[in-house]
Design an enzyme around this catalytic site. Structure first.
Site, PDB file in Angstrom:
ATOM      1  CB  CYS A 196      13.476 -86.455  26.926  1.00  0.00           C
ATOM      2  SG  CYS A 196      14.168 -86.915  28.499  1.00  0.00           S
ATOM      3  N   GLY A 209      16.291 -75.507  17.832  1.00  0.00           N
ATOM      4  CA  GLY A 209      15.558 -75.767  16.591  1.00  0.00           C
ATOM      5  C   GLY A 209      14.747 -74.589  16.105  1.00  0.00           C
TER       6      GLY A 209
END
Lengths: 169, 387
Positions: free
Chosen positions: B240, B74
């Site tokens: 997560c 990202g």
């Protein structure tokens, strides 16, 4: 978090002394010996306490580990392959334990089937470098993960019991 | 049956579609020299305008530099795209992951790239955007023994002049990989930026690390930007990590902005810049290295830095806030070790240590694995197998 049950688990596993990683040639051999001794004792203790839940072995260099772990529910044994690499920064950073066959079956995993550890694991590990070893990573990382995730995966029908030939272990 | 006219119309339509598609895939040729000429066809005109405006003295020097981006997720993919559009000389990408549909909430990658390795998919897009940038890719996990030596070797020899890279950017998503980069950069004296976005997606940071001169990643426990969320309300059930394209884009922007400032020598390079999304708060500070750092190469670099004659710098004499509890010579601890260990240590306003390190282990009562030398490793391995 060092609560009572963690404390009890930990008191079962011998601490290590040598701060050495796989890049430290001779010292790494020393560390590996400690790892093996600690693990052998831990597995033996588990067996004696009727709480046997994993087997591990490594390649010759001690950098790649693999084996099996199992979880028993309703008298059925669910068995999974375990694997992990020893990172170059070990033992400052813990190994990332993976259960590849569960990859994609639970959100509590990172890519490649690496288990998602609790917020408490890393601080606890960092505070105990270099005393914690592979046995501790299994007991504090994989153990609690299996205890939470496997019953959940079974109840969701994501994993089901597979008949296995008794290996006599 | 259709008439001939109808069929001809369909053919004409398809032909125009086809030519539009094939035209799209012709990348421009390489440009030998960056020009500051302001014409529509010059991809560098707005960048070279930075010179005319007096911001950057010599923008075309960007072509001499090599930047390694470790982690093309990202933050890393957007970082790589920004540097590519800025015309960086050479870009070296490291990642071992594949593009997945689950990545589509972030920028850069596209659904049709699912299944491709991130570095290959990124390289293809980036070469298309700017063919002048030389892109090298490495598809492996840098933290493992088999790859780490190659990783350090690439960092040391892959600049445009076959020397060490000019800057390493850490855009990884885990502690182990950050530590591996830290180890490599301390050992080979490479300047780098650490970057990160929290797992709840609402805070992030960048940190500038010059071995020996500023705090390395091992000098203190990781810093976290206070998110102002009550931990008890933070639910982690079933996941997560969360992520947002916004936070990641902002952190990538900070990272590349400071990369440009460092490479092209304009403005001030920030040592630490945090971002708290919920309050739009941006803590910033200087970070001194820890003389007792666990990393021996960090301590060695610190010695070298102290010995180095200081260049006179026209910098305002500003009181830097030193991280408290950097060392704890006497092992003094206020924590009741069997209960709550999350002592909050404020390093700077809005920034805390992720955890504190006692100088003595909190678990002392179990025995140690003592190794008697008469047992060989092979025997131990065999013993383990036979249980």
């Amino acid at each position: 978090m060092v609560d009572e049950s963690t404390r009890k688990t930990l008191s079962n596993i011998a601490l290590l002394k040598t701060k050495a990683g796989p890049r430290d040639k001779e010292l790494w051999v020393q560390r590996l010996k400690e790892e093996y001794q600690s693990l052998i004792k831990y597995v033996q203790n588990n067996k004696d306490a009727d709480n046997d839940w994993f087997r591990l072995e490594s390649n010759k260099e001690g950098t790649k580990w693999f084996g099996k772990c199992w979880f028993i529910q309703d008298l059925l044994k669910y068995e999974f392959d375990v694997e992990f690499d020893i990172p170059v920064t070990y033992p400052t950073t813990a190994p990332e334990i993976a259960l590849p066959e569960l990859d994609g079956k639970t959100a509590k995993m990172y890519r490649g089937g690496k288990i998602c550890l609790s917020d408490h694991f890393k601080p606890l590990w960092a505070r105990n470098v270099p005393k914690f070893g592979i046995g501790h990573a299994m007991a504090l990382g994989l153990g609690p993960w299996l205890a939470v995730e496997i019953p959940d995966l079974i109840s969701k029908g994501v994993i089901s019991y597979k008949e296995k030939t008794e290996s006599g272990k | 049956m259709s008439t001939v006219e109808e069929l001809e119309a369909i053919v004409a339509k398809l032909e125009s579609k086809l030519s539009a598609l094939t035209q799209k895939n012709v990348p421009r040729g390489k440009i030998q020299q960056m020009s500051s000429e302001v014409v529509d066809s010059n991809p560098y005109s707005r960048l070279m305008a930075l010179k005319r405006m007096g911001i950057v003295n010599n923008y075309e020097r960007i072509r001499d530099y090599t930047v390694a981006v470790v982690g093309v997720g990202g933050v890393g993919s957007v970082t790589a795209e920004m540097l590519t559009r800025c015309g960086i000389g050479r870009l070296i990408l490291f990642d071992y992951d594949k593009v997945e549909l689950a990545n589509m909430n972030r920028l850069f990658f596209q659904p049709h790239q699912s299944g491709l390795s991130k570095v290959e998919a990124a390289a293809e897009t980036l070469r298309n955007i700017n063919p002048d940038v030389d892109i090298l890719t490495f598809n492996y996990n840098i933290t493992t023994v088999e790859n780490f030596d190659n990783f350090t070797n690439v960092l040391n020899t892959s600049s445009i002049t076959n020397g060490p890279v000019d800057l390493v950017l850490s855009c990884v998503d885990n502690f182990e990989a950050r530590f591996a980069i830290n180890t490599a950069c301390n050992e080979f004296n490479l300047t780098w930026f650490e970057s990160g976005v929290s797992e709840n997606a609402v805070s992030g940071h960048i940190q500038f690390i010059v071995p020996g001169e500023t705090a390395c990643f091992a000098c203190a426990p990781p810093l976290i930007v206070a998110s102002n969320i009550d931990e008890k309300t933070l639910k982690r059930d079933g996941v997560c990590a969360a992520s947002l394209p916004t936070t990641m884009g902002i952190v990538a922007g900070f990272l590349v902005q400071n990369t440009l400032k460092y490479l092209l020598q304009f403005g001030q390079v920030t040592h630490y810049l945090g971002y708290s999304a919920l309050t739009d708060f941006f803590p910033t500070m200087g970070l001194k290295p820890n003389p007792n750092c666990e990393d021996s190469h960090c301590r060695l670099r610190q010695k070298e830095f102290v010995a180095k004659p200081k260049t006179e710098m026209a910098v305002e004499a500003k009181e830097e806030e030193k991280p408290i509890h950097e060392d704890n010579e006497w092992g003094i601890s206020l924590v009741n070790e069997s209960v709550e260990e999350k002592e909050q240590v404020n390093v700077s306003e809005g920034v805390q240590l992720a955890y504190t390190l006692p100088s003595q282990s909190s678990i002392a009562e179990c025995e140690e694995a003592t190794v008697s030398d008469d047992v060989s490793l092979d025997e131990l391995m065999a013993q383990m197998k036979s249980i």
